[in-house]
Design a protein around this motif. Structure first.
Motif, PDB file in Angstrom:
ATOM      1  N   PHE A  63     -37.005  -3.579 -43.113  1.00  0.00           N
ATOM      2  CA  PHE A  63     -36.915  -2.412 -43.870  1.00  0.00           C
ATOM      3  C   PHE A  63     -37.752  -1.171 -43.274  1.00  0.00           C
ATOM      4  O   PHE A  63     -38.873  -1.858 -43.298  1.00  0.00           O
ATOM      5  CB  PHE A  63     -37.154  -2.720 -45.234  1.00  0.00           C
ATOM      6  CG  PHE A  63     -36.122  -3.592 -46.040  1.00  0.00           C
ATOM      7  CD1 PHE A  63     -35.023  -3.064 -46.330  1.00  0.00           C
ATOM      8  CD2 PHE A  63     -36.467  -5.086 -46.064  1.00  0.00           C
ATOM      9  CE1 PHE A  63     -33.964  -4.131 -46.862  1.00  0.00           C
ATOM     10  CE2 PHE A  63     -35.651  -5.993 -46.447  1.00  0.00           C
ATOM     11  CZ  PHE A  63     -34.348  -5.375 -47.051  1.00  0.00           C
ATOM     12  N   ASP A 105     -32.001  -4.229 -41.845  1.00  0.00           N
ATOM     13  CA  ASP A 105     -31.288  -3.454 -43.188  1.00  0.00           C
ATOM     14  C   ASP A 105     -30.663  -2.192 -42.724  1.00  0.00           C
ATOM     15  O   ASP A 105     -31.173  -1.166 -42.141  1.00  0.00           O
ATOM     16  CB  ASP A 105     -32.321  -2.988 -44.417  1.00  0.00           C
ATOM     17  CG  ASP A 105     -31.610  -2.627 -45.497  1.00  0.00           C
ATOM     18  OD1 ASP A 105     -30.903  -3.702 -45.852  1.00  0.00           O
ATOM     19  OD2 ASP A 105     -31.923  -1.682 -46.100  1.00  0.00           O
ATOM     20  N   CYS A 107     -28.643   0.658 -44.113  1.00  0.00           N
ATOM     21  CA  CYS A 107     -28.535   1.172 -45.408  1.00  0.00           C
ATOM     22  C   CYS A 107     -29.309   2.538 -45.527  1.00  0.00           C
ATOM     23  O   CYS A 107     -30.307   2.640 -44.644  1.00  0.00           O
ATOM     24  CB  CYS A 107     -28.919   0.487 -46.669  1.00  0.00           C
ATOM     25  SG  CYS A 107     -28.509   1.007 -48.213  1.00  0.00           S
ATOM     26  N   ASP A 109     -30.825   4.317 -47.896  1.00  0.00           N
ATOM     27  CA  ASP A 109     -31.525   4.716 -49.146  1.00  0.00           C
ATOM     28  C   ASP A 109     -33.216   4.650 -48.726  1.00  0.00           C
ATOM     29  O   ASP A 109     -33.758   5.409 -49.758  1.00  0.00           O
ATOM     30  CB  ASP A 109     -31.298   3.691 -50.470  1.00  0.00           C
ATOM     31  CG  ASP A 109     -31.876   2.222 -50.162  1.00  0.00           C
ATOM     32  OD1 ASP A 109     -31.993   1.830 -49.058  1.00  0.00           O
ATOM     33  OD2 ASP A 109     -32.554   1.806 -50.972  1.00  0.00           O
ATOM     34  N   TYR A 189     -34.062  -4.924 -58.719  1.00  0.00           N
ATOM     35  CA  TYR A 189     -34.148  -4.443 -57.466  1.00  0.00           C
ATOM     36  C   TYR A 189     -35.507  -3.452 -57.910  1.00  0.00           C
ATOM     37  O   TYR A 189     -36.222  -2.881 -57.044  1.00  0.00           O
ATOM     38  CB  TYR A 189     -33.082  -3.680 -57.122  1.00  0.00           C
ATOM     39  CG  TYR A 189     -31.875  -4.186 -56.535  1.00  0.00           C
ATOM     40  CD1 TYR A 189     -31.798  -5.489 -56.009  1.00  0.00           C
ATOM     41  CD2 TYR A 189     -30.814  -3.758 -56.821  1.00  0.00           C
ATOM     42  CE1 TYR A 189     -30.838  -6.217 -55.500  1.00  0.00           C
ATOM     43  CE2 TYR A 189     -29.533  -4.350 -56.620  1.00  0.00           C
ATOM     44  CZ  TYR A 189     -29.614  -5.522 -56.101  1.00  0.00           C
ATOM     45  OH  TYR A 189     -28.414  -6.123 -55.597  1.00  0.00           O
ATOM     46  N   PHE A 192     -38.534  -3.296 -55.549  1.00  0.00           N
ATOM     47  CA  PHE A 192     -38.073  -3.205 -54.093  1.00  0.00           C
ATOM     48  C   PHE A 192     -38.234  -1.630 -54.097  1.00  0.00           C
ATOM     49  O   PHE A 192     -38.677  -0.718 -52.982  1.00  0.00           O
ATOM     50  CB  PHE A 192     -36.716  -3.542 -53.610  1.00  0.00           C
ATOM     51  CG  PHE A 192     -36.177  -3.009 -52.562  1.00  0.00           C
ATOM     52  CD1 PHE A 192     -36.380  -3.646 -51.395  1.00  0.00           C
ATOM     53  CD2 PHE A 192     -35.327  -1.883 -52.490  1.00  0.00           C
ATOM     54  CE1 PHE A 192     -35.594  -3.337 -50.223  1.00  0.00           C
ATOM     55  CE2 PHE A 192     -34.954  -1.392 -51.370  1.00  0.00           C
ATOM     56  CZ  PHE A 192     -35.106  -2.153 -50.014  1.00  0.00           C
ATOM     57  N   ARG A 193     -37.892  -0.907 -55.118  1.00  0.00           N
ATOM     58  CA  ARG A 193     -37.885   0.724 -55.116  1.00  0.00           C
ATOM     59  C   ARG A 193     -39.557   1.316 -54.880  1.00  0.00           C
ATOM     60  O   ARG A 193     -39.656   2.026 -53.921  1.00  0.00           O
ATOM     61  CB  ARG A 193     -37.321   1.191 -56.333  1.00  0.00           C
ATOM     62  CG  ARG A 193     -36.192   0.814 -56.535  1.00  0.00           C
ATOM     63  CD  ARG A 193     -34.861   1.468 -56.314  1.00  0.00           C
ATOM     64  NE  ARG A 193     -33.604   0.954 -56.149  1.00  0.00           N
ATOM     65  CZ  ARG A 193     -32.712   0.771 -57.024  1.00  0.00           C
ATOM     66  NH1 ARG A 193     -33.049   1.325 -58.297  1.00  0.00           N
ATOM     67  NH2 ARG A 193     -31.744   0.029 -57.108  1.00  0.00           N
ATOM     68  N   ARG A 204     -26.968   2.737 -59.217  1.00  0.00           N
ATOM     69  CA  ARG A 204     -26.100   2.621 -58.143  1.00  0.00           C
ATOM     70  C   ARG A 204     -24.746   2.041 -58.569  1.00  0.00           C
ATOM     71  O   ARG A 204     -23.952   1.373 -57.641  1.00  0.00           O
ATOM     72  CB  ARG A 204     -26.471   1.686 -57.056  1.00  0.00           C
ATOM     73  CG  ARG A 204     -28.149   2.355 -56.460  1.00  0.00           C
ATOM     74  CD  ARG A 204     -28.427   1.343 -55.153  1.00  0.00           C
ATOM     75  NE  ARG A 204     -29.611   1.527 -54.685  1.00  0.00           N
ATOM     76  CZ  ARG A 204     -30.248   2.651 -54.289  1.00  0.00           C
ATOM     77  NH1 ARG A 204     -29.851   3.531 -54.207  1.00  0.00           N
ATOM     78  NH2 ARG A 204     -31.634   2.312 -53.740  1.00  0.00           N
ATOM     79  N   LYS A 235     -26.323 -11.354 -53.588  1.00  0.00           N
ATOM     80  CA  LYS A 235     -27.639 -10.653 -53.923  1.00  0.00           C
ATOM     81  C   LYS A 235     -27.537 -10.057 -55.230  1.00  0.00           C
ATOM     82  O   LYS A 235     -26.480  -9.354 -55.677  1.00  0.00           O
ATOM     83  CB  LYS A 235     -27.982  -9.705 -52.861  1.00  0.00           C
ATOM     84  CG  LYS A 235     -29.267  -9.020 -52.844  1.00  0.00           C
ATOM     85  CD  LYS A 235     -29.060  -8.024 -51.972  1.00  0.00           C
ATOM     86  CE  LYS A 235     -30.593  -6.785 -52.196  1.00  0.00           C
ATOM     87  NZ  LYS A 235     -30.616  -6.227 -51.202  1.00  0.00           N
ATOM     88  N   TYR A 300     -39.303 -13.653 -49.915  1.00  0.00           N
ATOM     89  CA  TYR A 300     -40.638 -12.952 -49.754  1.00  0.00           C
ATOM     90  C   TYR A 300     -41.662 -14.139 -49.462  1.00  0.00           C
ATOM     91  O   TYR A 300     -42.739 -14.112 -49.031  1.00  0.00           O
ATOM     92  CB  TYR A 300     -41.057 -11.871 -50.937  1.00  0.00           C
ATOM     93  CG  TYR A 300     -40.159 -10.828 -50.636  1.00  0.00           C
ATOM     94  CD1 TYR A 300     -40.121  -9.945 -49.805  1.00  0.00           C
ATOM     95  CD2 TYR A 300     -39.092 -10.729 -51.598  1.00  0.00           C
ATOM     96  CE1 TYR A 300     -39.346  -8.676 -49.873  1.00  0.00           C
ATOM     97  CE2 TYR A 300     -38.195  -9.661 -51.755  1.00  0.00           C
ATOM     98  CZ  TYR A 300     -38.335  -8.696 -50.663  1.00  0.00           C
ATOM     99  OH  TYR A 300     -37.298  -7.431 -50.711  1.00  0.00           O
TER     100      TYR A 300
HETATM  101  C1  PBG Z   1     -30.713  -1.376 -49.864  1.00  0.00           C
HETATM  102  C2  PBG Z   1     -31.259  -2.680 -50.351  1.00  0.00           C
HETATM  103  C3  PBG Z   1     -31.923  -2.853 -51.440  1.00  0.00           C
HETATM  104  C4  PBG Z   1     -32.431  -4.235 -51.179  1.00  0.00           C
HETATM  105  C5  PBG Z   1     -32.180  -4.558 -50.139  1.00  0.00           C
HETATM  106  N1  PBG Z   1     -31.667  -3.877 -49.662  1.00  0.00           N
HETATM  107  C6  PBG Z   1     -32.102  -1.938 -52.798  1.00  0.00           C
HETATM  108  C7  PBG Z   1     -31.050  -1.608 -53.548  1.00  0.00           C
HETATM  109  O1  PBG Z   1     -29.931  -2.034 -53.338  1.00  0.00           O
HETATM  110  O2  PBG Z   1     -31.209  -1.024 -54.617  1.00  0.00           O
HETATM  111  C8  PBG Z   1     -33.201  -4.713 -52.635  1.00  0.00           C
HETATM  112  C9  PBG Z   1     -34.055  -6.060 -51.975  1.00  0.00           C
HETATM  113  C10 PBG Z   1     -35.049  -6.460 -53.264  1.00  0.00           C
HETATM  114  O3  PBG Z   1     -34.895  -5.955 -54.377  1.00  0.00           O
HETATM  115  O4  PBG Z   1     -35.765  -7.451 -52.732  1.00  0.00           O
HETATM  116  N2  PBG Z   1     -31.307  -1.025 -48.740  1.00  0.00           N
END
Ligand code: PBG
Length: 313
Positions: A63, A105, A107, A109, A189, A192-193, A204, A235, A300
């Protein structure tokens, strides 16, 4: 005898390490909600990749965390060949070659200033089809930078088909797609943010799935397979083991499960307070995911656990 008759056991090759790499830092930065996990510099990322190889981990999921000033509405840094993820892919591929399956990844975001997984329309809503064009370009720069596998995690409709075409167009037929086929809109999540410095306000729910639904997930799964997914993912993992079991039964492609940031944080936090036995809780959480049907687990704890179970290799 318990060991002998165990129906499931973890192997280092089951495990994939998700890792964050941040642009413009000279020392790794700790992620407070994920004790033990950090935003890597390019240098510490390369080290982490080598350690994962040595422990027998199968893959790494990268990421990118761009510098704040590089975030914009279109997530430009995500398609810049010199964007942080692309640089990291080249460096990790250069360091470990094919000893680790290198995943990226796919995506937006991490790169958008509004924090959504796609680009927005004039009304501020995520624009599915405009986002697909961005994903096509992302897939190509990630493949060019050395990704073996792209992980389509943005949850736009049609993303797998578009990414497959984009890869084939530039001769990257051998780059595989790990489709986040079943991805719920989850409170877990949260950490992760922080890990990717996301600016997201709101949620989302318009593109990720409702935790109450299972049929919807099976429909998403069928679409991704039709569009060319090589592997599929469920997931989060822990709260969705029923979904994972059903997916594993339904498909004949490899199935991954992502033990996400909040699942990690809960165990670490409870262990820190002395409320649970950390190592046992980690192993139980992972063997549960395996028992439910996962062929691959993103966690992790991948390197640490690979070392534990690797002794039995
Ligand atoms: C999107 C993405 C997310 C995670 C992995 N890829 C965040 C989301 O969808 O909000 C979350 C992974 C985690 O929480 O460990 N890029």
């Amino acid at each position: 005898m318990r060991r002998m008759v165990a129906e499931n056991r973890l192997h280092p090759a089951d495990l994939i390490l998700p890792a964050f790499v941040r642009e413009g830092i000279s020392e790794p930065v700790a992620i407070s909600a994920m004790p033990g996990v950090q935003q890597h510099t390019l240098e510490t990322l390369r080290k982490a990749a080598v350690e994962a190889v040595e422990a027998g981990v199968a893959g790494i999921m990268l990421f990118g965390v761009p510098a704040d000033e590089k975030k914009d509405a279109a997530g430009t840094a995500g398609t810049d060949p010199d964007g942080i993820l692309q640089v990291a892919l080249r460096e990790v591929r250069g360091e470990v070659g094919d000893d680790l399956v290198i995943m990226s990844d796919l995506c937006l975001d991490e790169y958008t200033d509004h924090g959504h997984c796609g680009v927005l329309d004039a009304d501020g809503r995520v624009d599915n089809d405009a986002t697909l064009e961005r994903y096509a370009e992302m897939a190509q720069v990630q493949a060019d930078a050395g990704a073996h596998v792209v992980g389509t995690s943005g949850m736009m409709d049609g993303q797998v088909g578009v990414v497959r075409d984009a890869l084939d167009t530039i001769g990257k037929e051998d780059v595989s797609i790990l489709a986040y086929a079943v991805k719920y809109s989850s409170a877990f999540y949260g950490p992760f943010r922080e890990a990717v410095g996301s600016a997201l306000r709101g949620d989302r729910k318009t593109y990720q799935q409702d935790p109450a639904n299972l049929k919807e997930s099976m429909r998403e799964l069928a679409l991704d397979l039709e569009e060319g997914a090589d592997m599929v993912m469920v997931k989060p993992a822990g709260p969705y083991l029923d979904v994972l079991a059903k997916v594993a039964e339904a498909v004949d492609v490899p199935v991954a499960a992502y033990q996400i940031s909040g699942e990690y944080a809960m165990i670490e936090a409870a262990a820190e307070r002395g409320w649970i036995d950390r190592d046992k809780a980690i192993m139980e959480s992972l063997v549960g995911i395996k028992r439910a049907g996962a062929n691959m687990i993103l966690t992790y704890w991948a390197t640490e656990v690979a070392r534990w179970v690797g002794r039995e290799r």
